[in-house]
Design a protein around this motif. Structure first.
Motif, PDB file in Angstrom:
ATOM      1  N   MET A  37      22.744  -1.883 -73.301  1.00  0.00           N
ATOM      2  CA  MET A  37      23.640  -2.972 -72.958  1.00  0.00           C
ATOM      3  C   MET A  37      22.917  -4.286 -73.233  1.00  0.00           C
ATOM      4  N   LYS A  38      23.667  -5.227 -73.764  1.00  0.00           N
ATOM      5  CA  LYS A  38      23.130  -6.557 -74.021  1.00  0.00           C
ATOM      6  C   LYS A  38      23.880  -7.553 -73.147  1.00  0.00           C
ATOM      7  N   GLN A  39      23.135  -8.511 -72.591  1.00  0.00           N
ATOM      8  CA  GLN A  39      23.745  -9.467 -71.667  1.00  0.00           C
ATOM      9  C   GLN A  39      23.273 -10.878 -71.999  1.00  0.00           C
ATOM     10  N   TRP A  40      24.208 -11.817 -71.869  1.00  0.00           N
ATOM     11  CA  TRP A  40      23.904 -13.227 -72.096  1.00  0.00           C
ATOM     12  C   TRP A  40      24.452 -14.031 -70.934  1.00  0.00           C
ATOM     13  N   THR A  41      23.714 -15.059 -70.518  1.00  0.00           N
ATOM     14  CA  THR A  41      24.174 -15.975 -69.481  1.00  0.00           C
ATOM     15  C   THR A  41      23.900 -17.395 -69.946  1.00  0.00           C
ATOM     16  N   SER A  42      24.889 -18.246 -69.747  1.00  0.00           N
ATOM     17  CA  SER A  42      24.720 -19.655 -70.069  1.00  0.00           C
ATOM     18  C   SER A  42      25.578 -20.456 -69.095  1.00  0.00           C
ATOM     19  N   GLU A  43      25.254 -21.734 -68.930  1.00  0.00           N
ATOM     20  CA  GLU A  43      26.052 -22.570 -68.027  1.00  0.00           C
ATOM     21  C   GLU A  43      26.216 -23.952 -68.633  1.00  0.00           C
ATOM     22  N   ILE A  44      27.239 -24.654 -68.130  1.00  0.00           N
ATOM     23  CA  ILE A  44      27.555 -25.979 -68.646  1.00  0.00           C
ATOM     24  C   ILE A  44      28.185 -26.814 -67.536  1.00  0.00           C
ATOM     25  N   GLU A  45      27.882 -28.106 -67.546  1.00  0.00           N
ATOM     26  CA  GLU A  45      28.526 -29.040 -66.618  1.00  0.00           C
ATOM     27  C   GLU A  45      29.795 -29.561 -67.269  1.00  0.00           C
ATOM     28  N   ILE A  46      30.864 -29.540 -66.499  1.00  0.00           N
ATOM     29  CA  ILE A  46      32.162 -29.989 -67.002  1.00  0.00           C
ATOM     30  C   ILE A  46      32.642 -31.133 -66.111  1.00  0.00           C
ATOM     31  N   HIS A  47      32.988 -32.246 -66.723  1.00  0.00           N
ATOM     32  CA  HIS A  47      33.474 -33.409 -65.966  1.00  0.00           C
ATOM     33  C   HIS A  47      34.967 -33.248 -65.714  1.00  0.00           C
ATOM     34  N   SER A  48      35.257 -32.361 -64.774  1.00  0.00           N
ATOM     35  CA  SER A  48      36.624 -32.021 -64.395  1.00  0.00           C
ATOM     36  C   SER A  48      36.558 -31.347 -63.027  1.00  0.00           C
ATOM     37  N   PRO A  49      37.584 -31.524 -62.182  1.00  0.00           N
ATOM     38  CA  PRO A  49      37.559 -30.884 -60.849  1.00  0.00           C
ATOM     39  C   PRO A  49      37.526 -29.358 -60.944  1.00  0.00           C
ATOM     40  N   ILE A  50      36.901 -28.738 -59.962  1.00  0.00           N
ATOM     41  CA  ILE A  50      36.744 -27.281 -59.946  1.00  0.00           C
ATOM     42  C   ILE A  50      38.095 -26.562 -60.034  1.00  0.00           C
ATOM     43  N   GLU A  51      39.115 -27.065 -59.341  1.00  0.00           N
ATOM     44  CA  GLU A  51      40.429 -26.403 -59.356  1.00  0.00           C
ATOM     45  C   GLU A  51      41.042 -26.417 -60.759  1.00  0.00           C
ATOM     46  N   HIS A  52      40.797 -27.492 -61.485  1.00  0.00           N
ATOM     47  CA  HIS A  52      41.344 -27.576 -62.843  1.00  0.00           C
ATOM     48  C   HIS A  52      40.669 -26.551 -63.768  1.00  0.00           C
ATOM     49  N   VAL A  53      39.351 -26.472 -63.696  1.00  0.00           N
ATOM     50  CA  VAL A  53      38.620 -25.495 -64.526  1.00  0.00           C
ATOM     51  C   VAL A  53      39.031 -24.075 -64.131  1.00  0.00           C
ATOM     52  N   TRP A  54      39.185 -23.830 -62.837  1.00  0.00           N
ATOM     53  CA  TRP A  54      39.576 -22.513 -62.324  1.00  0.00           C
ATOM     54  C   TRP A  54      40.946 -22.087 -62.852  1.00  0.00           C
ATOM     55  N   SER A  55      41.829 -23.058 -63.075  1.00  0.00           N
ATOM     56  CA  SER A  55      43.196 -22.733 -63.517  1.00  0.00           C
ATOM     57  C   SER A  55      43.213 -21.990 -64.853  1.00  0.00           C
ATOM     58  N   TYR A  56      42.183 -22.149 -65.657  1.00  0.00           N
ATOM     59  CA  TYR A  56      42.117 -21.424 -66.943  1.00  0.00           C
ATOM     60  C   TYR A  56      41.771 -19.952 -66.739  1.00  0.00           C
ATOM     61  N   LEU A  57      41.091 -19.657 -65.652  1.00  0.00           N
ATOM     62  CA  LEU A  57      40.602 -18.299 -65.405  1.00  0.00           C
ATOM     63  C   LEU A  57      41.469 -17.529 -64.419  1.00  0.00           C
ATOM     64  N   ASP A  58      42.205 -18.238 -63.580  1.00  0.00           N
ATOM     65  CA  ASP A  58      42.940 -17.594 -62.500  1.00  0.00           C
ATOM     66  C   ASP A  58      44.401 -18.041 -62.492  1.00  0.00           C
ATOM     67  N   GLY A  59      44.884 -18.417 -63.663  1.00  0.00           N
ATOM     68  CA  GLY A  59      46.234 -18.965 -63.699  1.00  0.00           C
ATOM     69  C   GLY A  59      47.141 -18.210 -64.647  1.00  0.00           C
ATOM     70  N   SER A  60      47.986 -18.966 -65.253  1.00  0.00           N
ATOM     71  CA  SER A  60      49.010 -18.399 -66.128  1.00  0.00           C
ATOM     72  C   SER A  60      48.437 -18.060 -67.505  1.00  0.00           C
ATOM     73  N   LEU A  61      49.199 -17.296 -68.266  1.00  0.00           N
ATOM     74  CA  LEU A  61      48.827 -16.989 -69.652  1.00  0.00           C
ATOM     75  C   LEU A  61      48.699 -18.286 -70.446  1.00  0.00           C
ATOM     76  N   GLU A  62      49.619 -19.217 -70.193  1.00  0.00           N
ATOM     77  CA  GLU A  62      49.596 -20.494 -70.911  1.00  0.00           C
ATOM     78  C   GLU A  62      48.271 -21.234 -70.683  1.00  0.00           C
ATOM     79  N   GLN A  63      47.784 -21.261 -69.443  1.00  0.00           N
ATOM     80  CA  GLN A  63      46.496 -21.904 -69.149  1.00  0.00           C
ATOM     81  C   GLN A  63      45.350 -21.136 -69.817  1.00  0.00           C
ATOM     82  N   MET A  64      45.380 -19.802 -69.704  1.00  0.00           N
ATOM     83  CA  MET A  64      44.329 -18.975 -70.279  1.00  0.00           C
ATOM     84  C   MET A  64      44.230 -19.177 -71.793  1.00  0.00           C
ATOM     85  N   GLN A  65      45.375 -19.297 -72.458  1.00  0.00           N
ATOM     86  CA  GLN A  65      45.380 -19.434 -73.914  1.00  0.00           C
ATOM     87  C   GLN A  65      44.745 -20.739 -74.389  1.00  0.00           C
TER      88      GLN A  65
END
Length: 151
Positions: A1-29
């Protein structure tokens, strides 16, 4: 198994970033344009154990697989979701998205991807795999989130 981890600072509220991962198909796309369908098959109250049937388009080919929620937490300052799926009977893939609120308009996104080849000859391909996909994904999330937040 191969694993990669990386992180980034995003100048946007946490709820907005979360909406891409825990929201609608439209947000995910917006951050995963190749995902063409994400239908709930089984939804649990706590998130863990939920299953979504996802369709992913690569060129003209569409792959269909079940995405299992392996870990889930949705707190105001810390959020995470870990998913797992088998792609084309060839790879077991897990993806862990962790969000931490740094400030009202700043979020840290950490992404960990792991790929396990299920066929011996695919193990050779993994030797050449790099973290490029993980880094470019984080950069795409940052670009989309910040463009929507600033407008």
């Amino acid at each position: 198994m191969k694993q990669w981890t990386s992180e980034i600072e995003i100048h946007s509220p946490i709820e907005h970033v979360w909406s891409y991962l825990d929201g609608s198909l439209e947000q995910m796309q917006k951050i995963m344009p190749q995902v063409v369908e994400n239908k709930p098959i089984k939804i649990t109250k706590e998130g863990v154990g939920s299953i979504y049937r996802q369709k992913y388009q690569e060129g003209k080919r569409i792959e269909e697989y079940d995405v299992h929620t392996l870990d889930y937490s949705n707190q105001p300052d810390n959020k995470k979701v870990k998913i797992g799926f088998t792609l084309a009977n060839s790879f077991e893939i897990t993806a862990l998205y962790e969000l931490r609120k740094l400030e009202d308009q700043k979020t840290l996104l950490r992404y960990t991807a792991a790929t396990k080849p299920l066929k011996w000859f695919l193990k050779l391909l993994m030797v050449f795999a790099t973290e490029k996909v993980v880094v470019s994904f984080l950069e795409r999330v940052k670009k989309v989130a910040e463009s929507e937040t600033s407008s």
